[in-house]
Scaffold this active site. Structure first.
Site, mmCIF file in Angstrom:
data_model
loop_
_atom_site.group_PDB
_atom_site.id
_atom_site.type_symbol
_atom_site.label_atom_id
_atom_site.label_comp_id
_atom_site.label_asym_id
_atom_site.label_seq_id
_atom_site.Cartn_x
_atom_site.Cartn_y
_atom_site.Cartn_z
ATOM 1 N N SER A 1 20.706 11.217 20.601
ATOM 2 C CA SER A 1 19.538 12.209 20.017
ATOM 3 C C SER A 1 19.341 11.387 18.197
ATOM 4 C CB SER A 1 19.677 13.188 19.260
ATOM 5 O OG SER A 1 18.885 14.122 19.167
ATOM 6 N N TYR B 1 24.499 19.884 15.287
ATOM 7 C CA TYR B 1 23.923 19.170 16.699
ATOM 8 C C TYR B 1 23.469 18.313 16.290
ATOM 9 C CZ TYR B 1 20.817 17.534 20.034
ATOM 10 O OH TYR B 1 19.768 17.450 21.186
HETATM 11 P P1 NAP Z 1 17.243 21.050 28.548
HETATM 12 O O1 NAP Z 1 15.771 21.033 28.903
HETATM 13 O O2 NAP Z 1 17.969 22.343 27.782
HETATM 14 O O3 NAP Z 1 18.283 20.849 29.592
HETATM 15 C C1 NAP Z 1 19.361 21.330 29.507
HETATM 16 C C2 NAP Z 1 19.961 20.878 31.226
HETATM 17 O O4 NAP Z 1 21.501 21.030 30.842
HETATM 18 C C3 NAP Z 1 20.009 22.152 31.829
HETATM 19 O O5 NAP Z 1 19.748 21.666 33.615
HETATM 20 C C4 NAP Z 1 21.257 22.810 31.454
HETATM 21 O O6 NAP Z 1 21.384 23.820 33.295
HETATM 22 C C5 NAP Z 1 22.531 21.967 31.562
HETATM 23 N N1 NAP Z 1 23.619 22.442 30.889
HETATM 24 C C6 NAP Z 1 23.315 22.920 29.436
HETATM 25 N N2 NAP Z 1 24.316 23.544 28.737
HETATM 26 C C7 NAP Z 1 25.365 22.736 30.273
HETATM 27 C C8 NAP Z 1 26.635 22.837 30.254
HETATM 28 N N3 NAP Z 1 27.675 23.577 28.808
HETATM 29 N N4 NAP Z 1 27.555 22.618 31.963
HETATM 30 C C9 NAP Z 1 26.822 21.892 32.650
HETATM 31 N N5 NAP Z 1 24.879 21.496 32.390
HETATM 32 C C10 NAP Z 1 24.607 22.182 31.506
HETATM 33 O O7 NAP Z 1 17.107 20.012 27.205
HETATM 34 P P2 NAP Z 1 16.665 18.060 27.314
HETATM 35 O O8 NAP Z 1 15.476 18.665 26.356
HETATM 36 O O9 NAP Z 1 16.649 18.308 28.796
HETATM 37 O O10 NAP Z 1 18.324 17.460 27.012
HETATM 38 C C11 NAP Z 1 18.805 16.703 27.554
HETATM 39 C C12 NAP Z 1 19.433 16.025 27.119
HETATM 40 O O11 NAP Z 1 18.327 14.831 25.500
HETATM 41 C C13 NAP Z 1 20.691 16.808 25.655
HETATM 42 O O12 NAP Z 1 21.402 15.483 25.741
HETATM 43 C C14 NAP Z 1 19.590 17.197 24.201
HETATM 44 O O13 NAP Z 1 20.657 16.566 23.218
HETATM 45 C C15 NAP Z 1 18.903 15.453 24.768
HETATM 46 N N6 NAP Z 1 17.695 14.945 23.528
HETATM 47 C C16 NAP Z 1 17.163 16.254 24.360
HETATM 48 C C17 NAP Z 1 15.482 16.106 22.621
HETATM 49 C C18 NAP Z 1 14.387 17.136 23.116
HETATM 50 O O14 NAP Z 1 13.792 16.452 22.676
HETATM 51 N N7 NAP Z 1 14.204 17.361 24.602
HETATM 52 C C19 NAP Z 1 15.812 14.887 21.640
HETATM 53 C C20 NAP Z 1 16.790 14.518 21.712
HETATM 54 C C21 NAP Z 1 18.215 13.958 22.750
HETATM 55 P P3 NAP Z 1 21.244 25.243 33.304
HETATM 56 O O15 NAP Z 1 19.924 25.585 32.841
HETATM 57 O O16 NAP Z 1 21.939 25.399 34.594
HETATM 58 O O17 NAP Z 1 22.750 25.415 31.572
#
Ligand code: NAP
Length: 248
Positions: free
Chosen positions: A143, A157
């Site tokens: 991130s 985080y």
């Molecule tokens: P999201 O929409 O909240 O999706 C998160 C995904 O991770 C969901 O499929 C969730 O599935 C799964 N998950 C959460 N806890 C889990 C666990 N303990 N075991 C297995 N699966 C789990 O988030 P996102 O924004 O797509 O984020 C994806 C990645 O990108 C993360 O690593 C996040 O830190 C990174 N990121 C995101 C952003 C942003 O602005 N969105 C920015 C920088 C980095 P369930 O619902 O089934 O738990």
């Protein structure tokens, strides 16, 4: 024969977008989810409708026993693993470090650092050409928080994502002669459900004016970078950390 790719946390957001694009690029995709079975099934159905190969696998990647089962199940179903995207991760309600409980910090570390590290371990054990594997490729989802620190939001985080950057650099060098490439993407503000988890669903819109490109990103824009790093087109990239953040 299609190569097998495991994407953790692929029931929605960046993981789901990556699954769709990777399947279109010819990977057979194992989608992991923790609780959102309906979301994972929808992604699988979308991929299959487009002629791709995908299956959903439940596991909590904050738990070592679940990770062991996940890798065993995926290999049993799809054969040797060639790709891993360590995408599952989460923030927690925004606040200041002085108010964070030990339990919260432990969970952040377990989900955002230990989980991806153990998934890397299981992938390397299977992929390494030194121990009879066919090689492979790992992409970690870090991130922009690792560079910015997320003061007043979630420094725990952000620190976890700093660990992911360092893991990516070190592991890339460690397995460079074992046929395995290890890279990371560092997304900026991306429109997904993660911001609701931290208590501000409208966070991307609020902060977009401060992004040099004046907007948040889409999960598909991060997915495209991940799928490129997975591909043979990135054959000389390892230990690279690619910012996908509109200049943020
Ligand atoms: P999201 O929409 O909240 O999706 C998160 C995904 O991770 C969901 O499929 C969730 O599935 C799964 N998950 C959460 N806890 C889990 C666990 N303990 N075991 C297995 N699966 C789990 O988030 P996102 O924004 O797509 O984020 C994806 C990645 O990108 C993360 O690593 C996040 O830190 C990174 N990121 C995101 C952003 C942003 O602005 N969105 C920015 C920088 C980095 P369930 O619902 O089934 O738990």
């Amino acid at each position: 024969m299609a190569r097998t790719l495991l994407i953790t946390g692929a029931s929605r957001g960046i993981g789901a977008a990556t699954a769709v694009q990777a399947a279109a690029a010819g990977w057979q995709v194992a989608l992991n989810y923790r609780q959102d079975e309906a979301g994972a099934r929808q992604v699988v159905a979308r991929i299959r409708a487009a002629g791709g190969v995908a299956q959903a696998f439940q596991a909590d990647v904050a738990e070592e026993a679940h990770i062991m089962r996940l890798f065993a199940d995926v290999t049993a179903q799809f054969g040797p693993l060639y790709g891993l995207v360590n995408n599952a991760g989460s923030t927690a309600p925004m606040g200041r470090l002085q108010d964070f409980s030990a339990a919260r910090i432990q969970h952040m570390l377990q989900l955002n650092v230990a989980g991806p590290m153990l998934c890397c371990r299981e992938a390397v054990r299977r992929m390494s050409t030194v121990t009879g594997g066919q090689g492979g490729v790992i992409v970690n989802v870090s991130s922009a928080a690792s560079r910015l620190g997320s003061a007043g939001e979630y420094v725990d985080y952000a620190a976890c994502k700093g660990a992911i950057d360092t893991l990516t650099l070190g592991l890339a060098r460690e397995v460079a002669t074992a046929g395995i490439r290890v890279n990371a993407v560092r997304p900026g503000l991306i429109a997904t459900g993660i911001h609701a988890i931290s208590g501000e669903p409208g966070r991307v819109a609020r902060l977009a004016p401060g992004v040099p490109m004046q907007r948040g990103g889409l999960p598909e824009e991060v997915a495209a970078a991940i799928v490129w790093l997975l591909s043979d087109a990135a054959s000389f990239c390892t230990g690279s950390i690619l910012d996908v953040s509109g200049g943020r």
